[in-house]
Design a protein around this motif. Structure first.
Motif, short mmCIF file in Angstrom:
data_model
loop_
_atom_site.label_atom_id
_atom_site.label_comp_id
_atom_site.label_asym_id
_atom_site.label_seq_id
_atom_site.Cartn_x
_atom_site.Cartn_y
_atom_site.Cartn_z
N HIS A 11 0.80 -1.22 0.00
CA HIS A 11 0.00 0.00 0.00
C HIS A 11 0.84 1.28 0.00
N TYR A 12 2.18 1.13 0.06
CA TYR A 12 3.02 2.31 0.23
C TYR A 12 2.92 3.29 -0.94
N LYS A 13 2.84 2.78 -2.16
CA LYS A 13 2.78 3.67 -3.32
C LYS A 13 1.55 4.58 -3.23
N SER A 14 0.40 4.00 -2.89
CA SER A 14 -0.81 4.81 -2.74
C SER A 14 -0.68 5.78 -1.58
N LEU A 15 -0.11 5.32 -0.48
CA LEU A 15 0.08 6.18 0.70
C LEU A 15 1.01 7.34 0.39
N SER A 16 2.01 7.10 -0.47
CA SER A 16 3.03 8.11 -0.72
C SER A 16 2.43 9.40 -1.28
N LYS A 17 1.38 9.29 -2.07
CA LYS A 17 0.75 10.48 -2.64
C LYS A 17 0.13 11.34 -1.53
N ILE A 18 -0.48 10.69 -0.56
CA ILE A 18 -1.10 11.40 0.56
C ILE A 18 -0.04 12.02 1.46
N VAL A 19 1.01 11.23 1.75
CA VAL A 19 2.08 11.72 2.63
C VAL A 19 2.80 12.91 2.00
N LYS A 20 3.08 12.81 0.71
CA LYS A 20 3.79 13.89 0.02
C LYS A 20 2.97 15.18 0.03
N GLU A 21 1.67 15.07 -0.23
CA GLU A 21 0.80 16.25 -0.22
C GLU A 21 0.70 16.85 1.18
N THR A 22 0.61 15.99 2.18
CA THR A 22 0.50 16.46 3.56
C THR A 22 1.79 17.14 4.01
N ALA A 23 2.94 16.57 3.61
CA ALA A 23 4.23 17.18 3.95
C ALA A 23 4.34 18.56 3.33
N ARG A 24 3.89 18.69 2.08
CA ARG A 24 3.92 20.00 1.42
C ARG A 24 3.00 20.98 2.12
N GLU A 25 1.82 20.50 2.54
CA GLU A 25 0.84 21.36 3.21
C GLU A 25 1.39 21.94 4.49
N PHE A 26 2.13 21.12 5.25
CA PHE A 26 2.64 21.57 6.55
C PHE A 26 4.10 22.01 6.49
N ASN A 27 4.65 22.11 5.27
CA ASN A 27 6.00 22.61 5.06
C ASN A 27 7.04 21.83 5.86
N VAL A 28 6.95 20.50 5.76
CA VAL A 28 7.94 19.63 6.39
C VAL A 28 8.62 18.82 5.28
N PRO A 29 9.82 18.29 5.52
CA PRO A 29 10.58 17.62 4.47
C PRO A 29 9.89 16.36 3.95
N TYR A 30 10.10 16.12 2.67
CA TYR A 30 9.72 14.83 2.07
C TYR A 30 10.79 14.54 1.02
N TYR A 31 11.78 13.74 1.41
CA TYR A 31 12.93 13.49 0.55
C TYR A 31 12.69 12.28 -0.35
N SER A 32 13.01 12.43 -1.62
CA SER A 32 12.85 11.33 -2.57
C SER A 32 13.83 11.51 -3.73
N HIS A 33 14.46 10.41 -4.14
CA HIS A 33 15.39 10.42 -5.26
C HIS A 33 14.77 9.64 -6.42
N ASN A 34 14.96 10.14 -7.63
CA ASN A 34 14.26 9.59 -8.80
C ASN A 34 14.59 8.13 -9.09
N THR A 35 15.86 7.76 -8.93
CA THR A 35 16.28 6.40 -9.25
C THR A 35 17.10 5.81 -8.11
N PHE A 36 17.20 4.50 -8.11
CA PHE A 36 18.02 3.82 -7.12
C PHE A 36 19.49 4.13 -7.35
N LEU A 37 19.91 4.22 -8.61
CA LEU A 37 21.29 4.55 -8.93
C LEU A 37 21.65 5.92 -8.37
N ASN A 38 20.75 6.87 -8.52
CA ASN A 38 20.99 8.20 -7.96
C ASN A 38 21.09 8.15 -6.44
N ALA A 39 20.23 7.32 -5.82
CA ALA A 39 20.27 7.18 -4.37
C ALA A 39 21.60 6.57 -3.92
N LEU A 40 22.09 5.55 -4.65
CA LEU A 40 23.37 4.94 -4.31
C LEU A 40 24.51 5.94 -4.45
#
Length: 326
Positions: free
Chosen positions: A279-308
Motif C-alpha cells: 500500500h506504500y505507493k498509494s500512501l506516498s501520494k497522501i504523505v507527500k501532499e501532507t508534507a507539502r501542506e505543513f512545510n515539512v521535508p519529504y525526501y525522494s530520489h528519482n532512481t536507485f542509482l541516484n540514491a546509491l
C-alpha cells in the motif's frame, strides 16, 4: 504477498535442496546455485519477514508470527530483529548509539556525531566490501552480541529469558549452518574451501542487496542526525523526526519496488510500519501532499542509482574531519 512469499522462499530453498542432494559436479553451478539462494535470502528479508515481524503482513497475528520465523530460516533471529529494528531503529532513527542501524564498528562513521578517525576518509570505498560481509557477521556473532546488549539495556527480560533467547539463537544458527554449509561440505565432491567460498558468495549477494536498500534510506544528503537530551528525549515530534531522517528512491519503478518489499518507500514505511508494503505507493501520494501542506521535508530520489550515488557521497562527506557535530 502470497505470491511473493512463495517465490522468495522457493528461490532460497530450492537451490539449497539441489546442493544438498549432492549431485552437482561442476563448481560453477555450485556458485550459481548459492548466489541464486542469496537473492532469495535477500527477498525473504526485505519482502516477507520484514512485514511479518512488523505485524503488517496479515491481520492474523499467528500468520505474522509464523512467517516472521523465515528470519530464523535464513540464519538470523526474529526476536533480536524485533528489538533492533522495530524498537530501536524505528524509534531512534539516525541517533548515534541508539539506532543500531548506524551503530557500526569504529572504522565506519555513519553519523557526524561519531568520533572521526583517519581511516574514515576512505570508507566510501571500502564500505562495499563490508556491506558484502554484513550478513556473515550477522549470522555468526552479531545476534549474540545484541542479545547480551539488549539484556543489559533491560529490553530482553529476566535472566532466564535472556538465557533462553541465547539458546534459541544458537539452535537456529546451528540448524542454518547445518543445511547451508556443513551438509554441502560432506555431500559434494568439492574441496572444503570451494564450498565455503561458494557459501560466502551467497552471503555477499545478500549483504550487498540488504545493505544498499536499507542504508540508502537514511545515510543520505539532507538527512538529520539528531541527538537525545540528558533525559533520553528527542526534541522533534516523532513523525517530523522520521521525515527528517528518511528518504525514498525510485518511486516510479514498480518491478524494483515489488522485488525489494516496497522499501523504496521508506518514508511511508517509517510513518506507517503497521501497514503492508503493497500500500506504500498509494500512501506516498497522501504523505507527500501532507508534507507539502505543513512545510515539512519529504525526501525522494528519482532512481536507485541516484540514491546509491548520493549515499556514497554522504559516506565520503562523513569521512571528512570537517563533518563533525560532536
Amino acid at each position: 504477498m502470497v505470491l511473493k512469499t512463495i517465490l522468495m522462499l522457493s528461490l532460497f530453498i530450492i537451490p539449497l535442496v539441489i546442493i544438498n542432494i549432492g549431485v552437482i559436479q561442476h563448481i560453477g553451478l555450485l556458485f550459481l546455485l548459492y548466489m541464486a539462494s542469496g537473492f532469495g535470502m535477500a527477498g525473504i528479508g526485505m519482502g516477507v519477514m520484514h512485514d511479518a515481524i512488523h505485524g503488517s503482513y496479515s491481520k492474523n497475528r499467528s500468520v505474522n508470527k509464523f512467517l516472521g520465523y523465515s528470519m530464523n530460516l535464513i540464519g538470523a533471529n526474529a526476536g533480536v530483529w524485533r528489538i533492533q529494528h522495530n524498537i530501536l531503529h524505528h524509534t531512534y532513527t539516525n541517533i548515534d548509539e541508539a539506532d543500531d542501524d548506524i551503530n557500526t564498528p569504529p572504522f565506519l562513521r555513519f553519523s557526524p556525531n561519531r568520533k572521526w578517525m583517519r581511516a574514515h576518509r576512505y570508507q566510501y570505498i571500502y564500505i562495499w566490501f563490508f556491506y558484502s560481509l554484513s550478513t556473515i557477521s550477522w549470522i555468526t556473532s552479531k545476534d549474540f552480541i545484541r542479545v547480551h546488549r539488549y539484556w543489559k539495556m533491560g529490553l530482553v527480560g529476566c535472566k532466564n529469558t535472556y538465557r533462553l533467547q541465547l539458546l534459541q539463537v544458537a539452535v537456529w544458527k546451528a540448524l542454518y549452518y547445518t543445511y547451508a554449509l556443513i551438509l554441502p561440505i560432506i555431500l559434494l565432491p568439492f574441496g572444503v574451501w570451494s564450498v565455503i567460498l561458494a557459501f560466502l558468495s551467497m552471503h555477499m549477494v545478500t549483504g550487498i542487496c540488504i545493505s544498499a536498500v536499507f542504508q540508502t534510506a537514511h545515510i543520505m544528503p539532507d538527512m538529520e542526525f539528531p541527538q537525545m537530551d540528558d533525559e533520553g528525549k528527542i526534541e522533534k515530534d516523532w513523525a517530523i523526526h522520521q521525515l527528517e531522517t528518511t528518504a525514498n528512491y525510485a518511486p516510479q519503478s514498480k518491478v524494483f519496488s515489488w522485488l525489494i518489499g516496497g522499501l523504496n518507500y521508506q518514508v511511508e514505511h517509517h510513518l506507517f510500519p503497521n501497514i503492508c508494503h503493497i500500500h506504500y505507493k498509494s500512501l506516498s501520494k497522501i504523505v507527500k501532499e501532507t508534507a507539502r501542506e505543513f512545510n515539512v521535508p519529504y525526501y525522494s530520489h528519482n532512481t536507485f542509482l541516484n540514491a546509491l550515488t548520493q549515499h556514497t557521497k554522504t559516506l565520503q562527506n562523513l569521512g571528512n574531519p570537517g563533518c563533525n557535530m560532536v
